[in-house]
Design a protein around this motif. Structure first.
Motif, PDB file in Angstrom:
ATOM      1  N   ARG A  74       0.817  -1.212   0.000  1.00 38.07           N
ATOM      2  CA  ARG A  74       0.000   0.000   0.000  1.00 38.07           C
ATOM      3  C   ARG A  74       0.855   1.267   0.000  1.00 38.07           C
ATOM      4  O   ARG A  74       0.599   2.215  -0.752  1.00 38.07           O
ATOM      5  CB  ARG A  74      -0.934   0.010   1.217  1.00 38.07           C
ATOM      6  N   GLY A  75       1.885   1.297   0.858  1.00 41.79           N
ATOM      7  CA  GLY A  75       2.736   2.478   0.925  1.00 41.79           C
ATOM      8  C   GLY A  75       3.463   2.747  -0.385  1.00 41.79           C
ATOM      9  O   GLY A  75       3.596   3.904  -0.816  1.00 41.79           O
ATOM     10  N   GLN A  76       3.916   1.678  -1.025  1.00 40.68           N
ATOM     11  CA  GLN A  76       4.605   1.830  -2.306  1.00 40.68           C
ATOM     12  C   GLN A  76       3.657   2.342  -3.379  1.00 40.68           C
ATOM     13  O   GLN A  76       4.031   3.187  -4.214  1.00 40.68           O
ATOM     14  CB  GLN A  76       5.195   0.480  -2.735  1.00 40.68           C
ATOM     15  N   ALA A  77       2.426   1.840  -3.374  1.00 43.88           N
ATOM     16  CA  ALA A  77       1.450   2.270  -4.374  1.00 43.88           C
ATOM     17  C   ALA A  77       1.097   3.745  -4.184  1.00 43.88           C
ATOM     18  O   ALA A  77       0.959   4.499  -5.157  1.00 43.88           O
ATOM     19  CB  ALA A  77       0.197   1.403  -4.282  1.00 43.88           C
ATOM     20  N   LEU A  78       0.958   4.162  -2.936  1.00 38.61           N
ATOM     21  CA  LEU A  78       0.661   5.566  -2.668  1.00 38.61           C
ATOM     22  C   LEU A  78       1.820   6.452  -3.126  1.00 38.61           C
ATOM     23  O   LEU A  78       1.603   7.519  -3.719  1.00 38.61           O
ATOM     24  CB  LEU A  78       0.382   5.776  -1.183  1.00 38.61           C
ATOM     25  N   GLU A  79       3.039   6.005  -2.871  1.00 37.40           N
ATOM     26  CA  GLU A  79       4.211   6.775  -3.317  1.00 37.40           C
ATOM     27  C   GLU A  79       4.230   6.894  -4.838  1.00 37.40           C
ATOM     28  O   GLU A  79       4.559   7.955  -5.378  1.00 37.40           O
ATOM     29  CB  GLU A  79       5.497   6.113  -2.819  1.00 37.40           C
ATOM     30  N   ARG A  80       3.874   5.815  -5.530  1.00 39.83           N
ATOM     31  CA  ARG A  80       3.857   5.865  -6.990  1.00 39.83           C
ATOM     32  C   ARG A  80       2.796   6.849  -7.478  1.00 39.83           C
ATOM     33  O   ARG A  80       3.038   7.611  -8.417  1.00 39.83           O
ATOM     34  CB  ARG A  80       3.593   4.479  -7.575  1.00 39.83           C
ATOM     35  N   LEU A  81       1.638   6.824  -6.850  1.00 41.46           N
ATOM     36  CA  LEU A  81       0.579   7.757  -7.221  1.00 41.46           C
ATOM     37  C   LEU A  81       1.028   9.199  -6.972  1.00 41.46           C
ATOM     38  O   LEU A  81       0.800  10.088  -7.810  1.00 41.46           O
ATOM     39  CB  LEU A  81      -0.689   7.448  -6.429  1.00 41.46           C
ATOM     40  N   GLN A  82       1.663   9.440  -5.848  1.00 43.82           N
ATOM     41  CA  GLN A  82       2.163  10.786  -5.536  1.00 43.82           C
ATOM     42  C   GLN A  82       3.227  11.222  -6.540  1.00 43.82           C
ATOM     43  O   GLN A  82       3.253  12.386  -6.962  1.00 43.82           O
ATOM     44  CB  GLN A  82       2.739  10.807  -4.114  1.00 43.82           C
ATOM     45  N   ARG A  83       4.085  10.287  -6.940  1.00 49.63           N
ATOM     46  CA  ARG A  83       5.141  10.612  -7.904  1.00 49.63           C
ATOM     47  C   ARG A  83       4.551  10.938  -9.271  1.00 49.63           C
ATOM     48  O   ARG A  83       4.992  11.879  -9.944  1.00 49.63           O
ATOM     49  CB  ARG A  83       6.125   9.454  -8.013  1.00 49.63           C
ATOM     50  N   LEU A  84       3.527  10.178  -9.677  1.00 56.78           N
ATOM     51  CA  LEU A  84       2.852  10.460 -10.941  1.00 56.78           C
ATOM     52  C   LEU A  84       2.223  11.855 -10.924  1.00 56.78           C
ATOM     53  O   LEU A  84       2.306  12.605 -11.904  1.00 56.78           O
ATOM     54  CB  LEU A  84       1.771   9.409 -11.203  1.00 56.78           C
ATOM     55  N   ALA A  85       1.588  12.179  -9.805  1.00 55.03           N
ATOM     56  CA  ALA A  85       0.965  13.496  -9.688  1.00 55.03           C
ATOM     57  C   ALA A  85       2.002  14.600  -9.764  1.00 55.03           C
ATOM     58  O   ALA A  85       1.812  15.616 -10.445  1.00 55.03           O
ATOM     59  CB  ALA A  85       0.184  13.581  -8.377  1.00 55.03           C
ATOM     60  N   LEU A  86       3.130  14.396  -9.093  1.00 50.74           N
ATOM     61  CA  LEU A  86       4.192  15.403  -9.089  1.00 50.74           C
ATOM     62  C   LEU A  86       4.798  15.557 -10.480  1.00 50.74           C
ATOM     63  O   LEU A  86       4.998  16.685 -10.963  1.00 50.74           O
ATOM     64  CB  LEU A  86       5.274  15.003  -8.079  1.00 50.74           C
ATOM     65  N   ASP A  87       5.068  14.425 -11.135  1.00 43.60           N
ATOM     66  CA  ASP A  87       5.680  14.464 -12.466  1.00 43.60           C
ATOM     67  C   ASP A  87       4.788  15.178 -13.477  1.00 43.60           C
ATOM     68  O   ASP A  87       5.280  15.847 -14.397  1.00 43.60           O
ATOM     69  CB  ASP A  87       5.976  13.038 -12.952  1.00 43.60           C
ATOM     70  N   GLU A  88       3.467  15.007 -13.335  1.00 46.71           N
ATOM     71  CA  GLU A  88       2.542  15.594 -14.296  1.00 46.71           C
ATOM     72  C   GLU A  88       1.969  16.926 -13.822  1.00 46.71           C
ATOM     73  O   GLU A  88       1.122  17.528 -14.496  1.00 46.71           O
ATOM     74  CB  GLU A  88       1.418  14.608 -14.605  1.00 46.71           C
ATOM     75  N   GLY A  89       2.417  17.381 -12.634  1.00 50.36           N
ATOM     76  CA  GLY A  89       1.994  18.685 -12.145  1.00 50.36           C
ATOM     77  C   GLY A  89       0.525  18.770 -11.799  1.00 50.36           C
ATOM     78  O   GLY A  89      -0.116  19.804 -11.984  1.00 50.36           O
ATOM     79  N   ARG A  90      -0.031  17.678 -11.269  1.00 52.06           N
ATOM     80  CA  ARG A  90      -1.457  17.654 -10.918  1.00 52.06           C
ATOM     81  C   ARG A  90      -1.630  17.415  -9.419  1.00 52.06           C
ATOM     82  O   ARG A  90      -0.799  16.775  -8.789  1.00 52.06           O
ATOM     83  CB  ARG A  90      -2.187  16.539 -11.670  1.00 52.06           C
ATOM     84  N   PRO A  91      -2.740  17.873  -8.838  1.00 55.95           N
ATOM     85  CA  PRO A  91      -3.062  17.509  -7.457  1.00 55.95           C
ATOM     86  C   PRO A  91      -3.252  15.998  -7.344  1.00 55.95           C
ATOM     87  O   PRO A  91      -3.646  15.338  -8.315  1.00 55.95           O
ATOM     88  CB  PRO A  91      -4.382  18.252  -7.184  1.00 55.95           C
ATOM     89  N   LEU A  92      -2.994  15.466  -6.161  1.00 54.03           N
ATOM     90  CA  LEU A  92      -3.087  14.022  -5.969  1.00 54.03           C
ATOM     91  C   LEU A  92      -4.478  13.497  -6.290  1.00 54.03           C
ATOM     92  O   LEU A  92      -4.625  12.450  -6.938  1.00 54.03           O
ATOM     93  CB  LEU A  92      -2.719  13.674  -4.518  1.00 54.03           C
ATOM     94  N   LEU A  93      -5.516  14.212  -5.853  1.00 49.73           N
ATOM     95  CA  LEU A  93      -6.882  13.757  -6.115  1.00 49.73           C
ATOM     96  C   LEU A  93      -7.168  13.707  -7.614  1.00 49.73           C
ATOM     97  O   LEU A  93      -7.767  12.748  -8.110  1.00 49.73           O
ATOM     98  CB  LEU A  93      -7.890  14.680  -5.428  1.00 49.73           C
TER      99      LEU A  93
END
Length: 209
Positions: free
Chosen positions: A172-191
Motif C-alpha cells: 500500500r505504501g509503495q502504491a501511494l508513493e507511486r501515485l504521488q510521484r505520478l501526480a508530481l511528475d505531471e503537475g497535478r493535485p493528488l486527487l
C-alpha cells in the motif's frame, strides 16, 4: 460517546470482522455484523442500517449479491472492503453504485474516516438538510444509485492506490508513493491524478466488456 449512526459490517474473515466492528464501535457507531451474505440480508432487513460495509468474495451470497439487495429493496448505501482490485471487480463496484471501495490490507484508521465522510453525505441528504448536490464527474458511476453521495479524496485515492497495488504487485505504501510521484511528475493535485487513473481503468474495462 454519542451514537453516530448504525453500520452493518459483513466479512467472512472473523478476525477482520471483529477488528472493524471494534474500531467502528470505539469511534461511536452502532455496529451490527454478519459473516455471510444470507445473514447480512436478514440483519439489514431487521435493523435498517444507515450504511453497510461489505466484503466481496464470500461463500453463498457474495458482497455484490448483498449490495444489489440493499440497493433494490432497502435503499441502504454501501461500500466495499475487498482484497481484490481487478478490472472486473472495479467495474462491478461502479455499476452497483458503491459509495467507496477500499482495498485490503487496511486498518481501522483508514476505514473510520471513509465511513465518517460517507455518513456525513448520507445525513446531508436527509429531509430538511442542506446539501451540495454538485458531484465530481468521476463520482457519477459510483454514486449513480444514490445521487448526492460524493466521492472525495478519502474514496478515489484509496481506489487508485488499490489499482496500482494490483497491477504492479506493490504494498500500500509503495502504491501511494507511486501515485504521488505520478501526480508530481505531471503537475497535478493528488486527487486529480487518482481520478484520472480510476477513469482510465473504467474506460479500459468497458473496452474489454
Amino acid at each position: 460517546m454519542a451514537d453516530k449512526g448504525k453500520i452493518l459490517v459483513v466479512d467472512d474473515d472473523r478476525l477482520v470482522l471483529a477488528t472493524v466492528v471494534h474500531g467502528l464501535s470505539q469511534a461511536g457507531y452502532q455496529v451490527i455484523d454478519a459473516d455471510n451474505g444470507d445473514d447480512a440480508i436478514l440483519m439489514a432487513r431487521q435493523h435498517k442500517p444507515d450504511l453497510a460495509l461489505l466484503d466481496i468474495r464470500m461463500e453463498g451470497k457474495t458482497g455484490f449479491d448483498v449490495a444489489a439487495y440493499l440497493r433494490e429493496y432497502l435503499h441502504v448505501p454501501f461500500m466495499f472492503l475487498s482484497a481484490f482490485a481487478d478490472d472486473d471487480t472495479t467495474r462491478k463496484v461502479r455499476e452497483l453504485g458503491a459509495v467507496a471501495y477500499l482495498v485490503k490490507p487496511l486498518d481501522i484508521t483508514q476505514i473510520v474516516p471513509t465511513v465518517a465522510a460517507a455518513m456525513a453525505n448520507i445525513q446531508a441528504r436527509l429531509p430538511g438538510a442542506m446539501a451540495d448536490t454538485k458531484e465530481p464527474a468521476t463520482a457519477a458511476g459510483l454514486a449513480s444509485v444514490m445521487p448526492g453521495l460524493r466521492l472525495g479524496a478519502q474514496d478515489v485515492i484509496p481506489m487508485a492506490v488499490g489499482v496500482l497495488m494490483h497491477r504492479y504487485s506493490l504494498q500500500r505504501g509503495q502504491a501511494l508513493e507511486r501515485l504521488q510521484r505520478l501526480a508530481l511528475d505531471e503537475g497535478r493535485p493528488l486527487l486529480e491524478q487518482a481520478e484520472r487513473l480510476v477513469d482510465a481503468i473504467e474506460l479500459l474495462a468497458r473496452g474489454q466488456g
